[in-house]
Design a protein around this motif. Structure first.
Motif, mmCIF file in Angstrom:
data_model
loop_
_atom_site.group_PDB
_atom_site.id
_atom_site.type_symbol
_atom_site.label_atom_id
_atom_site.label_comp_id
_atom_site.label_asym_id
_atom_site.label_seq_id
_atom_site.Cartn_x
_atom_site.Cartn_y
_atom_site.Cartn_z
ATOM 1 N N ARG A 129 0.836 -1.210 0.000
ATOM 2 C CA ARG A 129 0.000 0.000 0.000
ATOM 3 C C ARG A 129 0.873 1.264 0.000
ATOM 4 N N ASP A 130 1.907 1.230 0.819
ATOM 5 C CA ASP A 130 2.822 2.365 0.866
ATOM 6 C C ASP A 130 3.523 2.536 -0.478
ATOM 7 N N GLY A 131 3.927 1.421 -1.076
ATOM 8 C CA GLY A 131 4.574 1.476 -2.384
ATOM 9 C C GLY A 131 3.663 2.037 -3.456
ATOM 10 N N LEU A 132 2.378 1.719 -3.356
ATOM 11 C CA LEU A 132 1.404 2.234 -4.317
ATOM 12 C C LEU A 132 1.318 3.755 -4.231
ATOM 13 N N GLU A 133 1.325 4.279 -3.028
ATOM 14 C CA GLU A 133 1.278 5.738 -2.854
ATOM 15 C C GLU A 133 2.538 6.394 -3.403
ATOM 16 N N GLN A 134 3.686 5.757 -3.208
ATOM 17 C CA GLN A 134 4.931 6.293 -3.741
ATOM 18 C C GLN A 134 4.922 6.275 -5.272
ATOM 19 N N MET A 135 4.339 5.223 -5.850
ATOM 20 C CA MET A 135 4.201 5.147 -7.303
ATOM 21 C C MET A 135 3.373 6.312 -7.826
ATOM 22 N N ARG A 136 2.256 6.562 -7.164
ATOM 23 C CA ARG A 136 1.365 7.628 -7.620
ATOM 24 C C ARG A 136 2.020 8.997 -7.504
ATOM 25 N N ARG A 137 2.838 9.177 -6.473
ATOM 26 C CA ARG A 137 3.561 10.445 -6.341
ATOM 27 C C ARG A 137 4.569 10.606 -7.484
ATOM 28 N N ALA A 138 5.230 9.522 -7.842
ATOM 29 C CA ALA A 138 6.194 9.574 -8.941
ATOM 30 C C ALA A 138 5.497 9.910 -10.256
ATOM 31 N N VAL A 139 4.295 9.365 -10.452
ATOM 32 C CA VAL A 139 3.511 9.676 -11.656
ATOM 33 C C VAL A 139 3.140 11.156 -11.657
ATOM 34 N N THR A 140 2.688 11.652 -10.519
ATOM 35 C CA THR A 140 2.327 13.068 -10.401
ATOM 36 C C THR A 140 3.523 13.965 -10.705
ATOM 37 N N LEU A 194 2.660 8.680 -19.431
ATOM 38 C CA LEU A 194 2.788 9.982 -18.780
ATOM 39 C C LEU A 194 2.465 11.127 -19.726
ATOM 40 N N ASP A 195 2.660 10.898 -21.011
ATOM 41 C CA ASP A 195 2.386 11.940 -21.999
ATOM 42 C C ASP A 195 0.901 12.137 -22.249
ATOM 43 N N LYS A 196 0.064 11.294 -21.628
ATOM 44 C CA LYS A 196 -1.382 11.403 -21.797
ATOM 45 C C LYS A 196 -1.993 11.902 -20.489
ATOM 46 N N PRO A 197 -2.326 13.180 -20.409
ATOM 47 C CA PRO A 197 -2.895 13.740 -19.166
ATOM 48 C C PRO A 197 -4.144 12.978 -18.730
ATOM 49 N N GLY A 198 -4.185 12.642 -17.459
ATOM 50 C CA GLY A 198 -5.355 11.954 -16.931
ATOM 51 C C GLY A 198 -5.352 10.458 -17.131
ATOM 52 N N ASP A 199 -4.339 9.919 -17.814
ATOM 53 C CA ASP A 199 -4.256 8.473 -18.041
ATOM 54 C C ASP A 199 -3.796 7.792 -16.751
ATOM 55 N N ASP A 200 -4.596 6.863 -16.238
ATOM 56 C CA ASP A 200 -4.246 6.188 -14.989
ATOM 57 C C ASP A 200 -3.613 4.818 -15.231
ATOM 58 N N ALA A 201 -3.129 4.576 -16.454
ATOM 59 C CA ALA A 201 -2.597 3.259 -16.813
ATOM 60 C C ALA A 201 -1.420 2.835 -15.956
ATOM 61 N N LEU A 202 -0.675 3.800 -15.423
ATOM 62 C CA LEU A 202 0.533 3.460 -14.681
ATOM 63 C C LEU A 202 0.265 3.014 -13.246
ATOM 64 N N TRP A 203 -0.951 3.184 -12.763
ATOM 65 C CA TRP A 203 -1.200 2.760 -11.385
ATOM 66 C C TRP A 203 -2.508 2.005 -11.168
ATOM 67 N N ARG A 204 -3.418 2.046 -12.137
ATOM 68 C CA ARG A 204 -4.728 1.431 -11.869
ATOM 69 C C ARG A 204 -4.625 -0.085 -11.686
ATOM 70 N N HIS A 205 -3.767 -0.751 -12.458
ATOM 71 C CA HIS A 205 -3.635 -2.198 -12.309
ATOM 72 C C HIS A 205 -3.027 -2.551 -10.953
ATOM 73 N N GLN A 206 -2.034 -1.765 -10.525
ATOM 74 C CA GLN A 206 -1.410 -2.072 -9.245
ATOM 75 C C GLN A 206 -2.367 -1.815 -8.081
ATOM 76 N N GLU A 207 -3.230 -0.829 -8.222
ATOM 77 C CA GLU A 207 -4.236 -0.595 -7.190
ATOM 78 C C GLU A 207 -5.178 -1.797 -7.088
ATOM 79 N N ARG A 208 -5.611 -2.304 -8.229
ATOM 80 C CA ARG A 208 -6.472 -3.498 -8.236
ATOM 81 C C ARG A 208 -5.720 -4.713 -7.705
ATOM 82 N N LEU A 209 -4.413 -4.787 -8.011
ATOM 83 C CA LEU A 209 -3.605 -5.902 -7.527
ATOM 84 C C LEU A 209 -3.545 -5.905 -6.008
ATOM 85 N N VAL A 210 -3.259 -4.752 -5.429
ATOM 86 C CA VAL A 210 -3.181 -4.669 -3.970
ATOM 87 C C VAL A 210 -4.532 -5.013 -3.339
ATOM 88 N N THR A 211 -5.610 -4.549 -3.942
ATOM 89 C CA THR A 211 -6.951 -4.846 -3.429
ATOM 90 C C THR A 211 -7.232 -6.344 -3.447
#
Length: 228
Positions: free
Chosen positions: A114-125, A175-192
């Motif tokens: 879970r902590d790693g997921l948050e760090q991933m999202r910060r890196a994407v941001t 990352l070049d596509k604003p609003g694209d959640d492809a880089l974290w949505r699968h990992q969020e589902r994985l953790v869930t």
């Protein structure tokens, strides 16, 4: 090369040289086939030859450079066939690593994911591709290590190294596509799925994630071919 590119002093010299060379490759400043001459690069970045030699070795391990007879190390092109073969193997190995890890993972490990997921999202941001890739691998390593099979984990890590150049291309495209959640949505589902104790659902997410990444990288490689 713009020799004004100097990186943070907190990094080791080899890390700094690697970052500069990697940036030059990814920007196209060093095109496919460009010879990575140790002496010339040392003069360009203003360092001794030893950290340049180490940086080139790491570029080769990550798939950004390769050794060619009579030419030494050169910038490597990305090949669609190699991508497909590498990701086919990743699919076989990582789906099983997910299934095994999800069946044995601890509550503490899930918290780390879970902590790693948050760090991933910060890196994407932040738009930091390399930090994103590192955090993504850290998150998955927690899950795969829970399998209790170090050979399996080492195999995955080797594949990650071989695929790093392709992973970078795919991440940059997302990352070049604003609003694209492809880089974290699968990992969020994985953790869930892992939190729910559903190993099969977790394995299915890994399969879907790798298929999505493969398609994204394929599209980028084909686009590059059309631009030549």
């Amino acid at each position: 090369m713009d020799t004004s590119k100097r990186l943070e002093p907190a990094l080791s010299m080899a890390d700094r040289v690697y970052a500069v060379l990697h940036e030059s490759i990814m920007s196209g400043e060093f095109p496919v086939g460009y010879r990575l001459r140790i002496r010339d690069l040392a003069a360009l970045v203003g360092t001794s030859e030893m950290p340049v030699r180490e940086a080139i070795r790491r570029l080769e391990e990550a798939g950004f450079a390769e050794r060619v007879p009579h030419r030494g190390s050169v910038v490597k092109g990305l090949d669609l066939g190699e991508l497909i073969h590498a990701y086919d193997v990743r699919l076989l190995v990582e789906v099983e690593a997910t299934r095994l890890g999800a069946a044995r993972i601890t509550t503490e490990d899930i918290a780390r994911m879970r902590d790693g997921l948050e760090q991933m999202r910060r890196a994407v941001t932040d738009g930091d591709v390399m930090a994103y890739l590192d955090r993504d691998e850290d998150l998955l390593a927690v899950l795969y290590e829970a399998s209790g099979n170090p050979v399996l984990v080492n195999t995955v890590r080797t594949l990650w190294g071989q695929c790093r150049a392709y992973k970078t291309v795919g991440a940059r495209a997302a990352l070049d596509k604003p609003g694209d959640d492809a880089l974290w949505r699968h990992q969020e589902r994985l953790v869930t799925a892992v939190e729910a104790g559903d190993a099969e659902a977790a394995a299915a997410v890994t399969r879907e994630s790798l298929a999505s990444a493969t398609d994204r990288i394929k599209a980028q490689l084909k686009e590059r071919q059309l631009q030549k």
